[in-house]
Enzyme design. Structure first.
Site, PDB file in Angstrom:
ATOM      1  N   ASP A  29       0.215  36.828  50.937  1.00  0.00           N
ATOM      2  CA  ASP A  29       1.170  36.770  52.030  1.00  0.00           C
ATOM      3  C   ASP A  29       0.476  36.319  53.308  1.00  0.00           C
ATOM      4  O   ASP A  29      -0.622  36.776  53.605  1.00  0.00           O
ATOM      5  CB  ASP A  29       1.795  38.157  52.229  1.00  0.00           C
ATOM      6  CG  ASP A  29       3.124  38.066  52.947  1.00  0.00           C
ATOM      7  OD1 ASP A  29       3.131  37.614  54.110  1.00  0.00           O
ATOM      8  OD2 ASP A  29       4.146  38.417  52.350  1.00  0.00           O
ATOM      9  N   ASP A  31      -2.300  41.270  47.632  1.00  0.00           N
ATOM     10  CA  ASP A  31      -1.791  42.624  47.827  1.00  0.00           C
ATOM     11  C   ASP A  31      -2.033  43.382  46.524  1.00  0.00           C
ATOM     12  O   ASP A  31      -1.329  43.172  45.533  1.00  0.00           O
ATOM     13  CB  ASP A  31      -0.294  42.551  48.166  1.00  0.00           C
ATOM     14  CG  ASP A  31       0.288  43.915  48.470  1.00  0.00           C
ATOM     15  OD1 ASP A  31      -0.287  44.924  48.021  1.00  0.00           O
ATOM     16  OD2 ASP A  31       1.328  43.973  49.150  1.00  0.00           O
ATOM     17  N   ASP A  54       0.356  38.467  44.647  1.00  0.00           N
ATOM     18  CA  ASP A  54       1.122  38.110  45.840  1.00  0.00           C
ATOM     19  C   ASP A  54       0.144  37.827  46.982  1.00  0.00           C
ATOM     20  O   ASP A  54      -0.676  38.677  47.321  1.00  0.00           O
ATOM     21  CB  ASP A  54       2.041  39.297  46.198  1.00  0.00           C
ATOM     22  CG  ASP A  54       2.836  39.061  47.467  1.00  0.00           C
ATOM     23  OD1 ASP A  54       2.986  37.894  47.872  1.00  0.00           O
ATOM     24  OD2 ASP A  54       3.307  40.047  48.058  1.00  0.00           O
TER      25      ASP A  54
END
Lengths: 382, 338
Positions: free
Chosen positions: A101, A288, A99
């Protein structure tokens, strides 16, 4: 927690447009081994339902059309019994998911289009982290990512893609890249040889991708008393992170003298280690790690609507040309009136919207986007 | 031309199938260990075992018949002693003995066919690792997942993937590194063999020797694992400070804090009390989660404190000088109770 102001009109409007979407987009082509996944969803009242399982796509779509959730999730894990309690599910493996972000990247313009929405009264301001209206509420940061933001995050995603292909040797057929539907990208790796990695092995991979824990010894610089000595490793310094670091330093397998000079220039072993850490940070990818290391997590379902934006978690075949605000904006065009909480400009489906009035008539996809962000509500007077 | 392992290899690697085949072919019975001429094998096995318990690798190498028998008697002795710590320590040191021989054979053996055969027997047949061994450069190549399965259990920083030579899905290791990589697995293999041995009739001579060794070593392990904590590690102190200020700790920090407190012997009530300052504190949820971590709810598995390595990658590490060489926060500031 979602930012949608909890009114009957908002919930009714979003339920209708989401239901229409699920009714018309009932295929979910990137959902594999559905019978082995755990599903869950978040309702409009923020309650989360978990430990669901479906035998086929038809059953899943029926549930989505019937209950119309705000967000839909499925497990990266494959289970023998996905609807059982967690310790009785019988874990059989899990896709490796990354992930990236926007909020984790230090993008200069990010604050320029961030709004603070009060968690108590819903008041919006663009300057203060504490609500200036009710004086009691903490606010949530709501960002409307711009083109520059997406360019930066796509660059980071490109770096991750390169790590997966060139370093970890994962074939393209096992890598699927998705726009998360809000402010990030998810990489799903479903290579069968990777699926069975435990959480510690995944942590080892995330540290590799981020650039955590590179040792000077790996390129031949060892601490020796108060000084250092150079002994290049037998397995070479021209692959993986060793190559990234040594290329950045301008050295190769035969550069013992040059390496010695570089270490001395940096003030010895400790100074050289700081320099290595700086280089590692530059080459690493901001992912992450907790997301990737977790082998029992639920993730947003590909092709489902993201309740934080009304955009879709969308497969992205070409990172460079992918335009999230256009390609992932799939809700209907029919017009509705909204009450705006702040003046703003957005670009969705390749159209610019300059919204300056308290009440504006906009396409449903714009209304859904702003309501999900907590920046508008459906007007009672349609 | 096919090539086979010779007697010298069987002496060094007595856990291989070929060594078991040898025992079966000779139709050797356990009761034969009670014959007087076998006493030197039993004494040799005991000597090896005592060396291992003292933390030394037993490097003596004899004829393969003697080595195979010594290995078998060692396993019987360890099983009969019946102390978990003895089984674990001897398995590890037996693995280290093998590591020494294997590193040397793969480096010095002239026949590249023999080298390949050793790699095949030990890495592929025993541990199911597809390893590509280049006998010229003496570099081993194995897939990233095969590497990760093993290396992620090793705590030294050098084994992290980032510190390895990695390209196109493969990790490149020199011989010593490749052999070291399977040491733990070899140790587990020997340990499992000891654990799974079903010996109903241990020969008297072995039983007597085992009784003697048990008396000698049992006392060493009674209070071994009792410690008291004199100071909290900086990661825990930091989390405690944050929570006392009423800050919202991330899930990973709460997990660390709760598992640490439980591991040092705090009661669930003590741990719940710590979380009372959290801005989102909910007693019911906190109680469930703490009891879950303590192994009293849900999966009934007691969760371990995350390793220092894990805490570093989760940005929860605030290491100080005293943290050097620790692999888990639980090791910080503890003193053995004497």
């Amino acid at each position: 927690m979602n930012q949608i102001e909890n009114t009957n009109e908002n919930n009714k409007f979003l339920t209708e447009v989401f239901r229409k979407y699920y009714f018309e987009n009932k295929y979910f082509p990137y959902l594999y081994s559905i019978e082995k996944r755990e599903f869950g969803y978040r309702r409009f009242d923020s309650m989360v339902v978990r430990h669901l399982s479906f035998k086929n796509i038809g059953e899943l779509v029926a549930e989505l059309v019937r209950n119309v959730p705000l967000d839909v999730y499925y497990s990266n894990a494959y289970y023998g019994f996905p609807s059982n309690p967690i310790n009785e599910k019988q874990w059989e493996g899990a896709d490796l998911i990354f992930d990236i972000d926007l909020k984790d990247l230090d993008i200069p313009c990010f604050q320029d289009h961030t709004y603070y929405v009060c968690n108590l009264c819903g008041f919006v301001n663009s300057e203060h982290k504490l609500c200036v209206n009710c004086d009691r509420g903490k606010t949530s940061d709501i960002s409307l990512p711009c083109k520059r933001c997406f360019t930066a995050i796509k660059k980071e995603a490109g770096k991750l893609h390169e790590f997966l292909r060139s370093d970890l040797g994962i074939q393209d057929k096992f890598i699927e890249i998705f726009f998360s539907g809000n402010a990030g990208f998810h990489f799903h790796v479903n290579d069968p040889s990777i699926r069975i990695l435990d959480s510690n092995s995944r942590a080892n991979v995330t540290d590799y991708i981020i650039g955590n824990g590179f040792m000077c010894e790996s390129i031949g610089v060892r601490k020796y008393g108060n000084g250092f000595l150079i002994k290049l490793p037998k397995s070479g310094i021209m692959t993986g992170w060793r190559k990234k670091i040594s290329s950045s330093l301008g050295i190769n397998q035969k550069s013992e003298l040059k390496l010695r000079h570089i270490v001395e220039t940096n003030g010895g072993y400790d100074g050289f280690r700081n320099e290595i850490n700086r280089i590692a940070k530059k080459f690493g990818v901001q992912i992450d790690s907790q997301v990737t290391n977790d082998i029992h997590r639920v993730f947003r379902l590909p092709d489902s609507i993201n309740g934080k934006s009304g955009l879709t978690k969308m497969k992205c075949d070409d990172l460079e040309s992918f335009n999230p605000n256009n390609d992932a904006c799939l809700l209907s065009d029919s017009e509705v009136c909204i009450n705006l909480k702040t003046k703003l400009k957005i670009n969705l489906k390749n159209c610019n919207f300059k919204l300056e009035n308290t009440i504006e008539k906009v396409p449903s996809y714009v209304a859904a986007y702003l309501i999900c962000k907590g920046l508008a509500t459906i007007s009672k007077n349609q | 031309m096919s090539i086979k392992l010779g007697s010298s290899e069987l002496a060094k690697y007595p856990f291989l199938q070929e060594a078991s085949d040898y025992i079966q072919e000779t139709k050797f019975g356990f009761d034969e260990f009670d014959r007087p001429e076998m006493i030197h094998i039993i004494n040799r096995a005991a000597e090896k075992l005592e060396n291992e318990l003292k933390g030394k690798v037993y490097s003596n190498l004899d004829e393969y018949e003697i080595e195979i028998m010594t290995f078998l008697v060692s396993l019987l002795l360890i099983k009969s002693i019946g102390l978990e710590e003895v089984s674990k320590k001897c398995s590890l040191f037996e693995a280290m003995r093998v590591e020494k021989f294997l590193s040397s054979d793969l480096s010095n053996e002239r026949s590249s066919q023999k080298k390949r055969l050793l790699v095949e027997k030990i890495f592929q047949e025993l541990f199911n690792i597809n390893i590509d061994f280049d006998s010229k450069s003496s570099i081993c190549k194995l897939s990233v997942p095969d590497y990760l399965h093993r290396a992620s259990r090793m705590h030294e920083q050098e084994w992290k993937l980032i510190n390895r030579s990695v390209k196109n899905g493969f990790v490149y290791l020199d011989i010593d590194e490749a052999v070291r990589l399977v040491r733990n697995e070899l140790s587990n293999l020997i340990y499992t063999r000891i654990k799974n041995m079903k010996v109903y009739d241990v020969p008297i001579s072995i039983k007597l020797k085992a009784d003697e060794l048990r008396k000698k070593y049992a006392g060493h392990y009674v209070h071994r694992n009792q410690f008291k904590i004199l100071d909290y590690p900086p990661c825990i102190k930091h989390a405690m400070e944050a929570i006392n200020k009423g800050e919202n700790l991330p899930h990973s920090a709460r997990f660390m804090l709760a598992t640490y407190m439980l591991a040092i012997g705090k009661t669930e009530e003590n741990v719940i009390e710590i979380f009372k300052n959290s801005p989102d504190y909910n007693e019911k949820i906190t109680r469930y989660q703490v009891e879950h971590l303590a192994g009293k709810k849900g999966s009934h598995i007691k969760y371990s404190v995350p390793s220092c390595d894990r805490l570093k990658s989760e940005d929860l590490c605030y290491a100080v000088r005293e943290c050097e060489n620790l692999i888990n926060p639980i090791q910080f500031g503890r003193r053995k109770i004497t």
